[in-house]
Write an enzyme that holds these catalytic residues in place. Structure first.
Site, mmCIF file in Angstrom:
data_model
loop_
_atom_site.group_PDB
_atom_site.id
_atom_site.type_symbol
_atom_site.label_atom_id
_atom_site.label_comp_id
_atom_site.label_asym_id
_atom_site.label_seq_id
_atom_site.Cartn_x
_atom_site.Cartn_y
_atom_site.Cartn_z
ATOM 1 N N ASP A 185 0.860 -1.163 -0.139
ATOM 2 C CA ASP A 185 -0.017 -0.075 0.026
ATOM 3 C C ASP A 185 0.896 1.206 -0.036
ATOM 4 O O ASP A 185 1.967 1.152 0.248
ATOM 5 C CB ASP A 185 -0.997 -0.083 1.281
ATOM 6 C CG ASP A 185 -1.658 1.141 1.452
ATOM 7 O OD1 ASP A 185 -2.492 1.743 0.666
ATOM 8 O OD2 ASP A 185 -1.465 1.937 2.492
ATOM 9 N N THR A 213 0.031 4.756 0.941
ATOM 10 C CA THR A 213 -0.241 5.923 2.155
ATOM 11 C C THR A 213 0.141 5.345 3.416
ATOM 12 O O THR A 213 -0.359 4.140 3.925
ATOM 13 C CB THR A 213 -1.621 6.585 2.166
ATOM 14 O OG1 THR A 213 -1.871 6.797 0.925
ATOM 15 C CG2 THR A 213 -1.625 7.609 3.319
ATOM 16 N N ASP A 234 -1.465 -0.652 6.177
ATOM 17 C CA ASP A 234 -1.427 0.065 7.580
ATOM 18 C C ASP A 234 -2.827 0.319 7.784
ATOM 19 O O ASP A 234 -3.144 0.893 8.766
ATOM 20 C CB ASP A 234 -0.628 0.926 7.622
ATOM 21 C CG ASP A 234 -0.930 2.456 6.954
ATOM 22 O OD1 ASP A 234 -1.656 2.256 5.840
ATOM 23 O OD2 ASP A 234 -0.957 3.504 7.366
#
Length: 699
Positions: A387, A389, A587
């Site tokens: 991912d 961000t 996250d």
């Protein structure tokens, strides 16, 4: 964990013997029960208390200088060992005998077959030697009473119980991610009807209902805005830190948080049809379709168990038929020696010891491995989906550059911008104010402050009228000299940044570039991953332009942008269909389905609890270099496990034929159960010593 096995009540799997898993789709509706863990805890604690004196009595005579050596080998000590080990084996270890018997009856041999045979052989041989010593040749060829193996039976029982306890504790966490997702949905909502507003249970909301969402409240279901303007924090679903402006006609998602203004929404998807419910379903599906992880122990048990039993029976038959007198006693003694030397102590320690030491080593380096099943996939990992961000980037917007037109300087623009932004609650405002504070600039409160939702802000600072916003906002406000700023904005946007135009007294003055910085450790981590033979791909919900810039700057060839949580889930499944061992690093809540679907989910420690609960590995520092360490550690642990299993089976391969009496026709040598027990202990020592080497492995 075995496909196709279902039951309406807790119990053991008829195939592998392990406890049945709770169906993830029922999590959140079940009543928590601690009966199983309380039962195994009682068995473990009692076993430890009773086994310690048994072990001390059995082994203390081997310690030089102990004056009571004669006493510990006397009848009283032997009876104490018998009395203390009996409840350990026959009560605490009874479930293992049940599972072992079931495996034999159903012809599905598994680890519990080996455990029950090993513990049973050691205990019942010792019990027979205690109760019927006249049945055996005196000392089995040695002077003195028969050797006893109560401590072996008790210690093995304790070790297996400990493993079961730890596994049960880990198993109970498998539903935590789903429980956290379910908790995002509010319990009630404010429904608008002809009779006014009323607070009702979320279960009573129907498609077509009008709902009022006040500032700070969670949006209860999926729908669209019919009245009002606000910024909605969607980070728990999209992973993006910046709230999204919502106005009439815009879609909103259940579980997200209304930040600033009041909204009225029309419910369009409720119950199981909402996006959040779908994410729960995806996580549940991923948890039920885990990649099959067959340990080396499981692969050899299918032939090891019947081979040991067959050799033991053949040993008994050969000695009974052709052995010297007393043939029956010698046949029984040698057959038991075969079973004792094949006792699964070293085999049982081979994997757990490497796991215990390796996991501890990883924890010291910020790599938390949630369960042993992740180790093999870490070692085999060859494709890593990441991912953007909060994983590749820091996960929070910061001011990265100030552009000042002639006649203005950066410091004055930043001071004016921060002063005006102090009247705003937008995350981008926080980035500007933070930058001004870091430079020691004085921030003053604005006057006549006005916020134009989704466009920009204006107000007076020290008598000067300041505008901050988009180029469209500037054009609507009649700002002069926007053309050069618009070109500059496009340049910064192509670099993945958000560009805030700024005007002073009606004339363009400059702009502020706010972006989510790439972590300093990311480039190095990606290089090291490639050096390990791992292909890196990027999955992000961000725009194509931003994703393209990030991918090019990091040398990532394959990326997918503007993907939803289900899109990330589908992407991971598509990578797995290419026969890749796929890891997923993320996250956010939006990453949870993909993290659970991957062969190995890796959560950043600075992310959400749900991401961590959906993952097999958590990086405490949120540093991608932790993935490099995790892969190196996984490969080192798998090498260590293979070495341990080699030690364990090497001793069995050498010891079993000798225990069966293969040397007797040539040298007159018999391997008594005492020596068999020593060989078994030696294999255990070798396994432990080799596992301890992981403490010094370079990761």
């Amino acid at each position: 964990m075995c496909p196709g096995i279902e039951s309406d009540a807790p119990g053991d799997c008829p195939q592998c013997g392990m406890a049945l898993e709770l169906n993830p789709r029922s999590i959140g509706n079940e009543e928590d029960s601690d009966v199983e863990i309380q039962s195994i805890t009682r068995r473990l604690l009692l076993s430890v208390v009773l086994t310690i004196p048994v072990f001390v009595l059995a082994m203390s005579h081997m310690i030089p200088g102990w004056g009571h050596g004669a006493w510990v080998s006397g009848e009283i000590a032997r009876w104490i060992q018998f009395l203390l080990s009996t409840p350990v084996v026959l009560w605490a270890g009874w479930p293992f005998f049940q599972r072992g018997w079931r495996s034999l009856r159903q012809r599905r041999l598994n680890m519990f077959t080996l455990v029950s045979l090993g513990v049973g052989a050691a205990y019942f041989f010792s019990a027979a030697a205690m109760l019927f010593p006249h049945f055996f040749p005196k000392g089995s060829g040695h002077h003195g009473p028969l050797d006893l193996y109560f401590e072996a039976a008790a210690v093995i029982t304790v070790l297996v119980l400990l493993g079961q306890y730890l596994e049960l504790r880990a198993r109970r966490q498998t539903g935590s991610a789903i429980r956290s997702l379910i908790a995002l949905t509010p319990k009630t909502a404010r429904r608008i009807s002809i009779n006014g507003e009323e607070e009702v249970s979320i279960d009573l909301i129907r498609v077509g209902d009008l709902l009022r969402i006040r500032p700070g409240e969670k949006i209860p279901v999926d729908g669209k805005v019919t009245e009002g303007r606000s910024a909605v924090n969607e980070s728990m679903l999209t992973g993006e830190a910046v709230p999204v402006e919502k106005s009439v006609g815009d879609k909103v998602t259940g579980g997200t948080i209304n930040a600033t203004g009041g909204l009225v929404m029309l419910a369009e998807r409720v119950g199981a049809a909402t996006t959040l419910s779908r994410i729960v379903e995806l996580v549940a599906e991923a948890q039920q379709t885990r990649a099959p992880i067959e340990s080396l122990t499981d692969k050899v048990v299918s032939w090891f168990v019947p081979a040991v039993v067959t050799i033991s029976l053949l040993t008994f038959s050969i000695w009974l038929t052709w052995g010297p007198e007393p043939a029956l006693a010698l046949a029984l003694t040698n057959a038991v020696a075969v079973l004792i030397i094949a006792c699964p102590c070293a085999l049982g320690l081979a994997t757990p010891m490497s796991v215990i030491v390796g996991v501890g080593r990883g924890a010291l380096n910020g790599v938390l491995i949630r369960h042993a099943g992740a180790i093999e996939n870490l070692a085999k990992l060859n494709l890593l989906a990441i991912d953007k961000t909060g994983t590749l980037t820091e996960g929070k917007p910061t001011l990265t550059e100030i552009f000042a037109l002639p006649g203005h300087d950066e410091s004055s623009l930043l001071r004016l911008a921060a002063s005006l932004e102090s009247g705003s609650e937008h995350p981008l405002a926080a980035a500007v104010i933070s930058a001004a504070t870091a430079r020691g600039l004085t921030v003053t409160a604005p006057s006549d402050f006005q916020s134009h939702t989704g466009a920009g802000i204006e107000g007076f600072i020290e008598g000067r009228r300041i505008h901050i916003g988009s180029s469209a906002f500037f054009e609507s406000m009649g700002i002069q000299g926007v053309t050069e700023l618009r070109e500059k904005a496009e340049t910064f946007q192509s670099r993945g940044a958000t560009f805030l135009l700024m005007a002073v007294d009606g004339f363009a003055a400059g702009g502020l570039a706010v972006s989510d910085r790439i972590k300093k450790s990311t480039p190095q981590a990606l290089e090291e991953l490639r050096a390990l033979g791992v292909t890196v791909v990027m999955l992000t919900g961000d725009s194509v332009r931003t994703a393209d810039f990030i991918a090019k700057s990091l040398g990532i060839v394959d990326f997918r942008a503007e993907v939803t949580p289900s899109g990330k889930f589908d992407a991971v499944k598509s990578y797995k269909s290419r026969n890749c061992v796929v890891g997923m690093a993320g996250d956010g809540i939006n990453d949870a389905p993909a993290l659970a679907a991957a062969d190995i989910g890796i959560a950043m420690g600075n992310g959400t609890d749900i991401a961590m609960e959906s993952s097999a590995v958590t990086l405490v520092k949120g540093d991608l270099r932790g993935i490099v360490r995790a892969i190196k550690l996984g490969r080192a642990m798998m090498r260590n496990i293979r070495q341990n299993l080699l030690f364990a089976f090497l001793y069995n391969a050498l010891g079993i034929p000798i225990a069966a009496g293969i040397l007797y026709p040539f040298f007159g040598i018999l391997l008594s159960p005492m020596i068999a027990g020593a060989a078994m202990s030696l294999s255990s020592v070798s396994v432990v010593a080799n596992a301890l080497r992981l403490r010094r492995v370079n990761i």
